[in-house]
Design a protein around this motif. Sequence first.
Motif, PDB file in Angstrom:
ATOM      1  N   GLN A 186       1.071  -1.169   0.088  1.00  0.00           N
ATOM      2  CA  GLN A 186       0.082  -0.124   0.042  1.00  0.00           C
ATOM      3  C   GLN A 186       0.691   1.135   0.004  1.00  0.00           C
ATOM      4  O   GLN A 186       1.993   1.327   0.812  1.00  0.00           O
ATOM      5  N   LYS A 187       0.612   2.327  -0.795  1.00  0.00           N
ATOM      6  CA  LYS A 187       1.411   3.311  -1.104  1.00  0.00           C
ATOM      7  C   LYS A 187       0.811   4.371   0.202  1.00  0.00           C
ATOM      8  O   LYS A 187      -0.326   4.588   0.458  1.00  0.00           O
ATOM      9  N   TYR A 188       1.983   5.236   0.257  1.00  0.00           N
ATOM     10  CA  TYR A 188       1.586   6.253   1.553  1.00  0.00           C
ATOM     11  C   TYR A 188       2.572   7.593   0.815  1.00  0.00           C
ATOM     12  O   TYR A 188       3.364   7.561   0.183  1.00  0.00           O
ATOM     13  N   ARG A 189       2.065   8.678   1.482  1.00  0.00           N
ATOM     14  CA  ARG A 189       2.693   9.873   0.822  1.00  0.00           C
ATOM     15  C   ARG A 189       3.006  10.580   2.073  1.00  0.00           C
ATOM     16  O   ARG A 189       2.167  10.909   3.044  1.00  0.00           O
ATOM     17  N   LEU A 190       4.279  11.465   2.131  1.00  0.00           N
ATOM     18  CA  LEU A 190       4.562  12.340   3.108  1.00  0.00           C
ATOM     19  C   LEU A 190       4.836  13.610   2.566  1.00  0.00           C
ATOM     20  O   LEU A 190       5.464  13.681   1.609  1.00  0.00           O
ATOM     21  N   ILE A 191       4.023  14.317   3.357  1.00  0.00           N
ATOM     22  CA  ILE A 191       4.071  15.864   2.464  1.00  0.00           C
ATOM     23  C   ILE A 191       4.606  16.837   3.533  1.00  0.00           C
ATOM     24  O   ILE A 191       4.474  16.929   4.788  1.00  0.00           O
ATOM     25  N   VAL A 192       5.474  17.675   3.194  1.00  0.00           N
ATOM     26  CA  VAL A 192       6.105  18.550   4.184  1.00  0.00           C
ATOM     27  C   VAL A 192       5.382  20.119   3.562  1.00  0.00           C
ATOM     28  O   VAL A 192       5.661  20.398   2.482  1.00  0.00           O
ATOM     29  N   MET A 193       4.705  20.574   4.573  1.00  0.00           N
ATOM     30  CA  MET A 193       3.796  21.895   4.355  1.00  0.00           C
ATOM     31  C   MET A 193       4.413  22.942   5.037  1.00  0.00           C
ATOM     32  O   MET A 193       4.961  22.942   6.177  1.00  0.00           O
ATOM     33  N   SER A 194       4.371  24.172   4.395  1.00  0.00           N
ATOM     34  CA  SER A 194       4.578  25.735   5.030  1.00  0.00           C
ATOM     35  C   SER A 194       3.695  25.880   6.036  1.00  0.00           C
ATOM     36  O   SER A 194       2.459  25.667   5.795  1.00  0.00           O
ATOM     37  N   ASP A 195       4.175  26.208   7.255  1.00  0.00           N
ATOM     38  CA  ASP A 195       3.338  26.531   8.433  1.00  0.00           C
ATOM     39  C   ASP A 195       2.269  27.591   8.123  1.00  0.00           C
ATOM     40  O   ASP A 195       1.057  27.737   8.555  1.00  0.00           O
ATOM     41  N   PHE A 228       6.763  12.961  -0.526  1.00  0.00           N
ATOM     42  CA  PHE A 228       7.399  11.746  -0.791  1.00  0.00           C
ATOM     43  C   PHE A 228       6.298  10.682  -0.796  1.00  0.00           C
ATOM     44  O   PHE A 228       5.585  10.562   0.127  1.00  0.00           O
ATOM     45  N   ARG A 229       6.396   9.869  -1.874  1.00  0.00           N
ATOM     46  CA  ARG A 229       5.304   8.760  -2.013  1.00  0.00           C
ATOM     47  C   ARG A 229       6.211   7.328  -1.874  1.00  0.00           C
ATOM     48  O   ARG A 229       7.144   7.132  -2.514  1.00  0.00           O
ATOM     49  N   PHE A 230       5.774   6.295  -0.920  1.00  0.00           N
ATOM     50  CA  PHE A 230       6.414   5.074  -0.715  1.00  0.00           C
ATOM     51  C   PHE A 230       5.426   3.900  -0.029  1.00  0.00           C
ATOM     52  O   PHE A 230       4.348   4.480   0.244  1.00  0.00           O
ATOM     53  N   SER A 231       6.078   3.032   0.110  1.00  0.00           N
ATOM     54  CA  SER A 231       5.186   1.778   0.353  1.00  0.00           C
ATOM     55  C   SER A 231       6.102   1.002   1.569  1.00  0.00           C
ATOM     56  O   SER A 231       7.318   1.520   1.759  1.00  0.00           O
ATOM     57  N   GLY A 232       5.514   0.199   2.307  1.00  0.00           N
ATOM     58  CA  GLY A 232       6.074  -0.412   3.468  1.00  0.00           C
ATOM     59  C   GLY A 232       7.288  -1.327   2.935  1.00  0.00           C
ATOM     60  O   GLY A 232       8.384  -1.502   3.656  1.00  0.00           O
TER      61      GLY A 232
END
Length: 288
Positions: free
Chosen positions: A15-24, A33-37
């Motif tokens: 299953q794919k996951y996405r890690l997003i870094v946002m401006s506060d 970042f898109r990744f899986s286990g």
Amino acid sequence: MKEKNSNSFFSKLKQKYRLIVMSDSTLEDRLSFRFSGVDVITVLTIGCILLFVCFLLLVGYTPLNEYVPGKASSHLYKELIAITLKTDSLEKKLLVNELYLKNISAIVNGEDPINLSTENILTLSSFEAELSFKKSKEDSLLRIAVEAEDKISLSSSDKKGSLDMENILFFSPIKGVITNGFNRKKEHFGTDIVAKEDEPIKCVFDGVIVISHWTSETGYVIGVQHANGVFSLYKHNSILFKNTGEYVKSGEVIAIIGNSGELSSGPHLHFELWHKGTPVNPENYISF
């Protein structure tokens, strides 16, 4: 049921996951970042392998290997090798000295002397076969050969070039007055010479010190083994200057005249000369 659980586990890994870094402040996406286990497990595995390889390189090819428990330092290895080589040389020296003493004992007792040129090499060859340091073999054999040439060979099997007693130029051990001469019947196998107090006693011919000790009867005694089965003995000394195993030359001071020992009646030198285990009259070969 088990198959469903395993399928659900693998499906979660894929299953794919996405890690997003946002401006506060603006809530704008900065990084994603898109990744899986499976990707996480792969990256961690590769990272662990790289760390393990780096650790092995550091331990194997840097000074850090000296801090590994149970691993000796290079300096300690060098000292161990040096000590082993010294032990090898000492064992060979002891072996050679033992052969010399056996030869001297045989000569004094009137037996056939040992041929050092053959037995010495054969014994050392069998001794070398038990050693693991092959590099020291040639060096040790060369050392034995040099010592045998320098200190004098005791072998009497080679008659070529050997000197008779009459052809040897003996140095007088001391200048003085003869008070008691050689007498085989009375078992007085030497010559007694009286000289000045503290007069130095000199070696009569080149040789090796084989006796250097003290006895209750004869006091301080020193004996020298010479070439061709010749042996000289000096008794009742006050001081000995040489130790067993030392090489001395003709005319070299080896002792001081004295009055030591129960058999001594006054300051004098009792000098004996032996040839191949038989006592000879020193006055026939030396002028005192």
